[in-house]
Design a protein around this motif. Structure first.
Motif, PDB file in Angstrom:
ATOM      1  N   MET A 199      44.419  31.864 -24.672  1.00 40.45           N
ATOM      2  CA  MET A 199      43.173  31.262 -25.180  1.00 40.45           C
ATOM      3  C   MET A 199      43.457  30.401 -26.406  1.00 40.45           C
ATOM      4  SD  MET A 199      40.561  34.462 -24.943  1.00 40.45           S
ATOM      5  CE  MET A 199      40.182  35.248 -23.374  1.00 40.45           C
ATOM      6  N   ARG A 200      44.273  30.935 -27.321  1.00 44.09           N
ATOM      7  CA  ARG A 200      44.608  30.183 -28.542  1.00 44.09           C
ATOM      8  C   ARG A 200      45.291  28.876 -28.191  1.00 44.09           C
ATOM      9  NH1 ARG A 200      48.475  33.267 -31.838  1.00 44.09           N
ATOM     10  NH2 ARG A 200      48.058  31.673 -33.405  1.00 44.09           N
ATOM     11  N   ALA A 201      46.224  28.947 -27.227  1.00 43.48           N
ATOM     12  CA  ALA A 201      46.955  27.738 -26.814  1.00 43.48           C
ATOM     13  C   ALA A 201      45.999  26.725 -26.186  1.00 43.48           C
ATOM     14  CB  ALA A 201      48.064  28.114 -25.831  1.00 43.48           C
ATOM     15  N   ASN A 202      45.082  27.193 -25.343  1.00 42.57           N
ATOM     16  CA  ASN A 202      44.120  26.288 -24.696  1.00 42.57           C
ATOM     17  C   ASN A 202      43.218  25.609 -25.722  1.00 42.57           C
ATOM     18  OD1 ASN A 202      45.028  26.927 -22.154  1.00 42.57           O
ATOM     19  ND2 ASN A 202      43.426  28.446 -21.753  1.00 42.57           N
ATOM     20  N   LEU A 203      42.681  26.411 -26.641  1.00 48.19           N
ATOM     21  CA  LEU A 203      41.765  25.864 -27.646  1.00 48.19           C
ATOM     22  C   LEU A 203      42.504  24.881 -28.553  1.00 48.19           C
ATOM     23  CD1 LEU A 203      39.922  29.189 -28.557  1.00 48.19           C
ATOM     24  CD2 LEU A 203      38.977  27.313 -27.186  1.00 48.19           C
ATOM     25  N   ALA A 204      43.716  25.255 -28.969  1.00 51.40           N
ATOM     26  CA  ALA A 204      44.505  24.391 -29.854  1.00 51.40           C
ATOM     27  C   ALA A 204      44.812  23.066 -29.163  1.00 51.40           C
ATOM     28  CB  ALA A 204      45.800  25.093 -30.265  1.00 51.40           C
ATOM     29  N   ARG A 205      45.150  23.123 -27.881  1.00 53.74           N
ATOM     30  CA  ARG A 205      45.444  21.901 -27.124  1.00 53.74           C
ATOM     31  C   ARG A 205      44.204  21.002 -27.084  1.00 53.74           C
ATOM     32  NH1 ARG A 205      45.737  23.509 -22.131  1.00 53.74           N
ATOM     33  NH2 ARG A 205      47.366  25.001 -22.676  1.00 53.74           N
ATOM     34  N   ALA A 206      43.051  21.602 -26.822  1.00 52.27           N
ATOM     35  CA  ALA A 206      41.809  20.817 -26.758  1.00 52.27           C
ATOM     36  C   ALA A 206      41.494  20.168 -28.106  1.00 52.27           C
ATOM     37  CB  ALA A 206      40.648  21.701 -26.314  1.00 52.27           C
ATOM     38  N   LEU A 207      41.872  20.852 -29.181  1.00 49.18           N
ATOM     39  CA  LEU A 207      41.564  20.349 -30.524  1.00 49.18           C
ATOM     40  C   LEU A 207      42.640  19.418 -31.062  1.00 49.18           C
ATOM     41  CD1 LEU A 207      40.358  23.739 -32.052  1.00 49.18           C
ATOM     42  CD2 LEU A 207      38.917  21.790 -31.422  1.00 49.18           C
ATOM     43  N   GLY A 208      43.759  19.328 -30.356  1.00 50.05           N
ATOM     44  CA  GLY A 208      44.894  18.556 -30.865  1.00 50.05           C
ATOM     45  C   GLY A 208      45.472  19.199 -32.109  1.00 50.05           C
ATOM     46  N   ALA A 209      45.438  20.539 -32.140  1.00 52.54           N
ATOM     47  CA  ALA A 209      45.878  21.286 -33.322  1.00 52.54           C
ATOM     48  C   ALA A 209      47.069  22.170 -32.962  1.00 52.54           C
ATOM     49  CB  ALA A 209      44.741  22.161 -33.840  1.00 52.54           C
ATOM     50  N   ASP A 210      47.744  22.658 -33.988  1.00 53.82           N
ATOM     51  CA  ASP A 210      48.812  23.620 -33.792  1.00 53.82           C
ATOM     52  C   ASP A 210      48.202  24.977 -33.437  1.00 53.82           C
ATOM     53  OD1 ASP A 210      51.941  23.713 -34.720  1.00 53.82           O
ATOM     54  OD2 ASP A 210      50.944  25.680 -34.844  1.00 53.82           O
ATOM     55  N   ILE A 211      48.884  25.741 -32.607  1.00 51.98           N
ATOM     56  CA  ILE A 211      48.351  27.055 -32.199  1.00 51.98           C
ATOM     57  C   ILE A 211      48.122  27.967 -33.414  1.00 51.98           C
ATOM     58  CG2 ILE A 211      50.623  28.046 -31.696  1.00 51.98           C
ATOM     59  CD1 ILE A 211      49.218  29.508 -29.305  1.00 51.98           C
ATOM     60  N   ASP A 212      48.927  27.790 -34.457  1.00 45.34           N
ATOM     61  CA  ASP A 212      48.754  28.611 -35.671  1.00 45.34           C
ATOM     62  C   ASP A 212      47.421  28.344 -36.364  1.00 45.34           C
ATOM     63  OD1 ASP A 212      51.123  29.919 -35.410  1.00 45.34           O
ATOM     64  OD2 ASP A 212      52.236  28.570 -36.734  1.00 45.34           O
ATOM     65  N   ALA A 213      46.782  27.225 -36.047  1.00 41.81           N
ATOM     66  CA  ALA A 213      45.510  26.879 -36.689  1.00 41.81           C
ATOM     67  C   ALA A 213      44.310  27.495 -35.976  1.00 41.81           C
ATOM     68  CB  ALA A 213      45.342  25.364 -36.741  1.00 41.81           C
ATOM     69  N   VAL A 214      44.556  28.220 -34.891  1.00 49.21           N
ATOM     70  CA  VAL A 214      43.447  28.780 -34.104  1.00 49.21           C
ATOM     71  C   VAL A 214      43.657  30.278 -33.878  1.00 49.21           C
ATOM     72  CG1 VAL A 214      42.086  28.618 -31.986  1.00 49.21           C
ATOM     73  CG2 VAL A 214      43.173  26.562 -32.913  1.00 49.21           C
ATOM     74  N   GLY A 215      42.784  31.083 -34.449  1.00 52.45           N
ATOM     75  CA  GLY A 215      42.838  32.530 -34.260  1.00 52.45           C
ATOM     76  C   GLY A 215      41.804  32.982 -33.239  1.00 52.45           C
ATOM     77  N   VAL A 216      42.181  33.967 -32.439  1.00 47.99           N
ATOM     78  CA  VAL A 216      41.241  34.583 -31.488  1.00 47.99           C
ATOM     79  C   VAL A 216      41.464  36.089 -31.533  1.00 47.99           C
ATOM     80  CG1 VAL A 216      40.606  34.880 -29.060  1.00 47.99           C
ATOM     81  CG2 VAL A 216      41.141  32.599 -29.914  1.00 47.99           C
ATOM     82  N   LYS A 217      40.389  36.840 -31.635  1.00 47.94           N
ATOM     83  CA  LYS A 217      40.475  38.289 -31.565  1.00 47.94           C
ATOM     84  C   LYS A 217      39.224  38.803 -30.898  1.00 47.94           C
ATOM     85  CE  LYS A 217      38.930  38.284 -36.311  1.00 47.94           C
ATOM     86  NZ  LYS A 217      38.501  36.888 -36.098  1.00 47.94           N
ATOM     87  N   ALA A 218      39.222  40.087 -30.567  1.00 52.17           N
ATOM     88  CA  ALA A 218      38.071  40.637 -29.853  1.00 52.17           C
ATOM     89  C   ALA A 218      37.730  42.012 -30.392  1.00 52.17           C
ATOM     90  CB  ALA A 218      38.367  40.717 -28.362  1.00 52.17           C
ATOM     91  N   THR A 219      36.486  42.380 -30.186  1.00 51.43           N
ATOM     92  CA  THR A 219      36.044  43.727 -30.528  1.00 51.43           C
ATOM     93  C   THR A 219      35.082  44.215 -29.460  1.00 51.43           C
ATOM     94  OG1 THR A 219      34.969  45.082 -32.233  1.00 51.43           O
ATOM     95  CG2 THR A 219      34.099  42.859 -31.931  1.00 51.43           C
ATOM     96  N   THR A 220      35.045  45.508 -29.260  1.00 47.01           N
ATOM     97  CA  THR A 220      33.951  46.071 -28.468  1.00 47.01           C
ATOM     98  C   THR A 220      32.827  46.362 -29.455  1.00 47.01           C
ATOM     99  OG1 THR A 220      34.460  48.398 -28.776  1.00 47.01           O
ATOM    100  CG2 THR A 220      35.649  47.241 -27.000  1.00 47.01           C
ATOM    101  N   THR A 221      31.690  46.757 -28.950  1.00 44.82           N
ATOM    102  CA  THR A 221      30.615  47.170 -29.859  1.00 44.82           C
ATOM    103  C   THR A 221      30.316  48.657 -29.651  1.00 44.82           C
ATOM    104  OG1 THR A 221      28.937  46.427 -28.296  1.00 44.82           O
ATOM    105  CG2 THR A 221      29.610  44.861 -29.985  1.00 44.82           C
ATOM    106  N   GLU A 222      31.395  49.397 -29.301  1.00 41.71           N
ATOM    107  CA  GLU A 222      31.267  50.856 -29.133  1.00 41.71           C
ATOM    108  C   GLU A 222      30.175  51.204 -28.126  1.00 41.71           C
ATOM    109  OE1 GLU A 222      33.262  53.146 -30.569  1.00 41.71           O
ATOM    110  OE2 GLU A 222      34.426  51.652 -31.672  1.00 41.71           O
ATOM    111  N   LYS A 223      30.088  50.368 -27.071  1.00 39.48           N
ATOM    112  CA  LYS A 223      29.110  50.559 -25.984  1.00 39.48           C
ATOM    113  C   LYS A 223      27.653  50.422 -26.453  1.00 39.48           C
ATOM    114  CE  LYS A 223      31.864  53.008 -22.565  1.00 39.48           C
ATOM    115  NZ  LYS A 223      33.209  52.701 -23.092  1.00 39.48           N
ATOM    116  N   LEU A 224      27.461  49.897 -27.654  1.00 34.48           N
ATOM    117  CA  LEU A 224      26.099  49.709 -28.178  1.00 34.48           C
ATOM    118  C   LEU A 224      25.596  48.298 -27.879  1.00 34.48           C
ATOM    119  CD1 LEU A 224      26.588  51.360 -31.676  1.00 34.48           C
ATOM    120  CD2 LEU A 224      25.176  52.242 -29.811  1.00 34.48           C
TER     121      LEU A 224
END
Ligand code: MG
Length: 160
Positions: A115-140
């Motif tokens: 995902m980071r690589a795809n987004l960075a490519r679309a933005l013309g940016a280095d992959i280090d400039a784009v962070g992606v992380k995820a969280t659950t919401t504890e089923k709430l």
């Protein structure tokens, strides 16, 4: 030195059967997918809105109306690239961006760097400039019950 601008974006798409689950340009195998006029890439949309917000240039709903047949099933990475091109034309460069996805399923972490690589490519940016992380919401809430997926993004732009 140019002026710094911070942008924030938020998006939600409903999870339904019979749709592909495209997040950050990655087509994730899952029994449900994201509903929307375009490919419903919730992460690309949140990031696009963060960038437009920082440039004070409106939002993707205004740029690419969901009433316009031209954007039916649109590739949201291509829309993100057009957003970046637009804000560059307004005199802004991307410095950094970070995103968070809230969902119970599918698991995001195995796809995070793609995902980071795809987004960075679309933005013309280095992959280090784009962070992606995820969280659950504890089923709430609706994310936790699997009714939809939400994404937030922040970015820093520099005005030339
Ligand atoms: Mg959206």
């Amino acid at each position: 030195m140019g002026a710094w601008r911070i942008g924030h974006g938020y998006d939600v798409h409903r999870l339904v059967e019979g749709r592909r689950c495209i997040i950050g340009g990655v087509d994730i195998p899952h029994e449900k997918g994201l509903l929307g006029h375009s490919d419903a890439d919730v992460l690309a949309h949140a990031l696009a809105d963060a960038i437009l917000g920082a440039a004070r240039a409106g939002d993707i709903g205004k740029l690419f109306p969901d009433t316009d047949p031209a954007y039916e099933s649109a590739d949201s990475l291509a829309l993100l690239a057009r957003v970046m091109e637009h804000v560059r034309s307004l005199g802004f460069d991307l410095v950094d961006a970070d995103c968070t996805i809230a969902c119970e399923q599918p698991k995001i972490t195995p796809h995070r760097d793609a995902m980071r690589a795809n987004l960075a490519r679309a933005l013309g940016a280095d992959i280090d400039a784009v962070g992606v992380k995820a969280t659950t919401t504890e089923k709430l809430g609706w994310e936790g019950e699997g009714q939809g997926i939400g994404a937030w993004a922040v970015c820093l732009l520099e005005k030339r």
